[in-house]
Design a protein around this motif. Structure first.
Motif, PDB file in Angstrom:
ATOM      1  N   LYS A 130       0.847  -1.207   0.000  1.00 32.27           N
ATOM      2  CA  LYS A 130       0.000   0.000   0.000  1.00 32.27           C
ATOM      3  C   LYS A 130       0.881   1.256   0.000  1.00 32.27           C
ATOM      4  O   LYS A 130       2.110   1.173   0.082  1.00 32.27           O
ATOM      5  N   ILE A 131       0.205   2.412  -0.107  1.00 33.97           N
ATOM      6  CA  ILE A 131       0.963   3.674  -0.194  1.00 33.97           C
ATOM      7  C   ILE A 131       0.904   4.397   1.151  1.00 33.97           C
ATOM      8  O   ILE A 131      -0.185   4.618   1.690  1.00 33.97           O
ATOM      9  N   SER A 132       2.066   4.762   1.640  1.00 29.50           N
ATOM     10  CA  SER A 132       2.135   5.408   2.951  1.00 29.50           C
ATOM     11  C   SER A 132       1.609   6.843   2.892  1.00 29.50           C
ATOM     12  O   SER A 132       1.879   7.565   1.930  1.00 29.50           O
ATOM     13  N   GLN A 133       0.873   7.233   3.941  1.00 32.29           N
ATOM     14  CA  GLN A 133       0.515   8.644   4.024  1.00 32.29           C
ATOM     15  C   GLN A 133       1.450   9.386   4.961  1.00 32.29           C
ATOM     16  O   GLN A 133       1.577  10.592   4.918  1.00 32.29           O
ATOM     17  N   GLU A 134       2.150   8.620   5.796  1.00 33.35           N
ATOM     18  CA  GLU A 134       2.928   9.309   6.835  1.00 33.35           C
ATOM     19  C   GLU A 134       4.421   9.220   6.601  1.00 33.35           C
ATOM     20  O   GLU A 134       4.907   8.392   5.822  1.00 33.35           O
ATOM     21  N   LEU A 135       5.081  10.112   7.295  1.00 32.28           N
ATOM     22  CA  LEU A 135       6.534  10.104   7.251  1.00 32.28           C
ATOM     23  C   LEU A 135       7.015   9.467   8.550  1.00 32.28           C
ATOM     24  O   LEU A 135       6.637   9.903   9.636  1.00 32.28           O
ATOM     25  N   MET A 177       8.092   7.501   3.589  1.00 36.13           N
ATOM     26  CA  MET A 177       7.580   8.874   3.450  1.00 36.13           C
ATOM     27  C   MET A 177       6.234   8.915   2.726  1.00 36.13           C
ATOM     28  O   MET A 177       5.854   7.926   2.071  1.00 36.13           O
ATOM     29  N   PRO A 178       5.522  10.023   2.827  1.00 38.15           N
ATOM     30  CA  PRO A 178       4.214  10.106   2.179  1.00 38.15           C
ATOM     31  C   PRO A 178       4.363   9.860   0.678  1.00 38.15           C
ATOM     32  O   PRO A 178       5.227  10.462   0.039  1.00 38.15           O
ATOM     33  N   GLY A 179       3.530   8.982   0.145  1.00 38.80           N
ATOM     34  CA  GLY A 179       3.555   8.695  -1.291  1.00 38.80           C
ATOM     35  C   GLY A 179       4.427   7.506  -1.640  1.00 38.80           C
ATOM     36  O   GLY A 179       4.462   7.062  -2.792  1.00 38.80           O
ATOM     37  N   GLU A 180       5.108   6.931  -0.644  1.00 35.87           N
ATOM     38  CA  GLU A 180       6.016   5.802  -0.933  1.00 35.87           C
ATOM     39  C   GLU A 180       5.273   4.476  -0.799  1.00 35.87           C
ATOM     40  O   GLU A 180       4.463   4.289   0.103  1.00 35.87           O
TER      41      GLU A 180
END
Ligand SMILES: Cc1ncc(COP(=O)(O)O)c(C=O)c1O
Length: 455
Positions: free
Chosen positions: A415-420, A432-435
């Motif tokens: 899935k895609i992370s929203q947080e850093l 990081m966000p978007g990774e």
């Protein structure tokens, strides 16, 4: 409210420790003006009265003070930062976005988290450049020009480069070559020189990116200059592509409208000291003290390794092949009263602070000599190699703004992370966000049950 924090601070300050951790004044700044500030802490805690100028639109004493700092550093413009180098890095990216909205930036993978936060704020897009990884030490190494060129081939639309130089552990890149290449390609060069705040001020220190062709350089004056914590500087070089107006506008978004005059006073006092002949003498002796210490460590220590830094680097990086970093660190701190900066990779980082006194250096030597003879066998800690190569699924800003939900950590893979996520220090993003989240990330994220992922 109980005064727990004050009690904890008092207890820490009273401990008889040699402070090889930030801030670099180590509780004993070498200049007179610091004790004046200390005595008048509440008296000097003023607001933006007419004769005290306005940090967000300076035209009086602050403007004059910043101008003198610019002359001292050889910059076109210098700005006082009151929320650390972090604010400077974010401001540089916001200013860049005014010239190149939504542009791509070649950014070193070991960038401080504030650079990623700057991407969220500015809407710029990262193209990641992989630094070298020094496996036996377990820390990030230099950014080579080859790595930059390769990244540029993949992203020829990029308009800028952002590099951490030196790294948290004091590893430099060939900034002159990088700056020349950036100029040839019309790329704006932003350098996070947080850990080289005094470099432009002495020939005994490495060359600053400010003199080797960077457009914008950020210095954390509390980390290596002796300023109170949060005091930092942003400089625009004489040929900078960024305008002072855009930097000021960005700083006005990021910084408080009630700046601490004690902190501003500390910034000015610190710069004034290093500009003086007394400060220059002090710096000269400090550089000698670090170099003598390095010579001692390399010639006397048989087991403990010290990283062979360039001369003038204040960071001291040690590795004990027979002790795990945790055991080594614990012994240094609890048995010998040496407070270190961080456990990083497979090493212990001590900061050769400018506030340290001879007794502190003696204590470090005694501790290392004693631990050098330690023959206790302990399983040698093996740091997992780096973090996975970044796969971006969308920009950090887009991820930050999109709807997300928390999922159990093992269900987050793919899935895609929203947080850093970053452990501080050194504040380098693990995720990081978007990774896109990969199973390898989970090795580094030990204390979380859930992760926030995009819906
Ligand atoms: C390389 C690097 N850049 C920037 C920063 C941020 O500096 P500051 O704490 O002054 O905001 C840090 C902090 O550790 C750092 O290590």
């Amino acid at each position: 409210v109980n005064t727990r924090l004050l009690e904890a601070l008092a207890e820490t300050a009273q401990q008889n420790r040699a402070r090889f951790h930030f801030p670099s004044h180590a509780g004993q700044p070498p200049f007179e003006a610091a004790s004046v500030l200390q005595t008048h802490l509440y008296d000097y805690d003023q607001t933006e009265l007419p004769h005290l100028d306005i940090l967000g639109d300076p035209s009086g004493v602050l403007a004059a003070s910043q101008k003198e700092v610019a002359v001292l550093y050889g910059a076109r413009e210098s700005f006082y930062l009151i929320n650390g180098a972090s604010t400077g890095i974010m401001a540089a990216l916001l200013a860049l976005a005014t010239i190149y909205p939504e542009a791509s930036v070649l950014m070193a993978r070991n960038a401080h988290r504030s650079a990623v936060d700057g991407l969220v704020l500015s809407g710029l897009h990262p193209c990641w450049v992989q630094p070298e990884y020094l496996e036996s030490w377990g820390v990030w190494g230099e950014i080579t020009l080859t790595a930059l060129k390769n990244a540029y081939e993949q992203a020829p639309e990029a308009k800028a480069v952002l590099i951490t130089h030196p790294t948290y552990e004091g590893i430099s890149s060939d900034m002159a070559a990088i700056a020349e290449w950036c100029q040839q390609n019309g790329l704006c060069l932003i350098v996070d020189e947080a850990h080289g705040a005094l470099w432009p001020l002495s020939e005994g220190l490495p060359d600053s990116a400010l003199s080797t062709g960077a457009d914008c350089v950020v210095h954390s004056l509390h980390k290596s200059g002796g300023c109170l914590t949060q005091g930092a500087l942003l400089h625009l070089s004489k040929t900078s592509l960024l305008s002072a107006r855009s930097i000021q506008a960005a700083l006005n978004i990021l910084q408080t409208t009630s700046p601490s005059y004690v902190l501003l006073g500390s910034l000015e006092a610190t710069c004034s000291f290093w500009a003086s002949s007394e400060g220059q003498d002090y710096l000269h002796h400090h550089i000698l003290a670090i170099s003598e210490f390095r010579q001692w460590a390399t010639s006397v220590l048989k087991t403990i390794r010290i990283y062979p830094h360039h001369p003038g680097q204040f960071q001291l990086v040690f590795q004990h092949p027979k002790l795990s970093p945790e055991a080594f660190a614990d012994a240094l701190e609890t048995k010998y009263g040496v407070a270190f900066e961080a456990l990083s990779g497979n090493v212990i980082l001590c900061s050769g602070n400018i506030g340290l006194k001879e007794a502190d250096w003696r204590r470090l030597k005694d501790a290392l000599s004693a631990l050098d003879e330690t023959m206790e066998a302990a399983p040698c800690f093996v740091n997992a190699v780096g973090v996975p190569h970044i796969i971006m699924a969308c920009s950090p800003r887009e991820a930050y703004l999109r709807a997300a939900c928390d999922v159990p950590i093992e269900e987050a893979i793919g899935k895609i992370s929203q947080e850093l996520i970053a452990t501080c220090p050194p504040g380098i993003a693990i995720l990081m966000p978007g990774e896109r989240i990969q199973s390898e990330h989970l090795v580094f994220i030990k204390d979380r049950q859930t992760l926030s992922v995009l819906l």
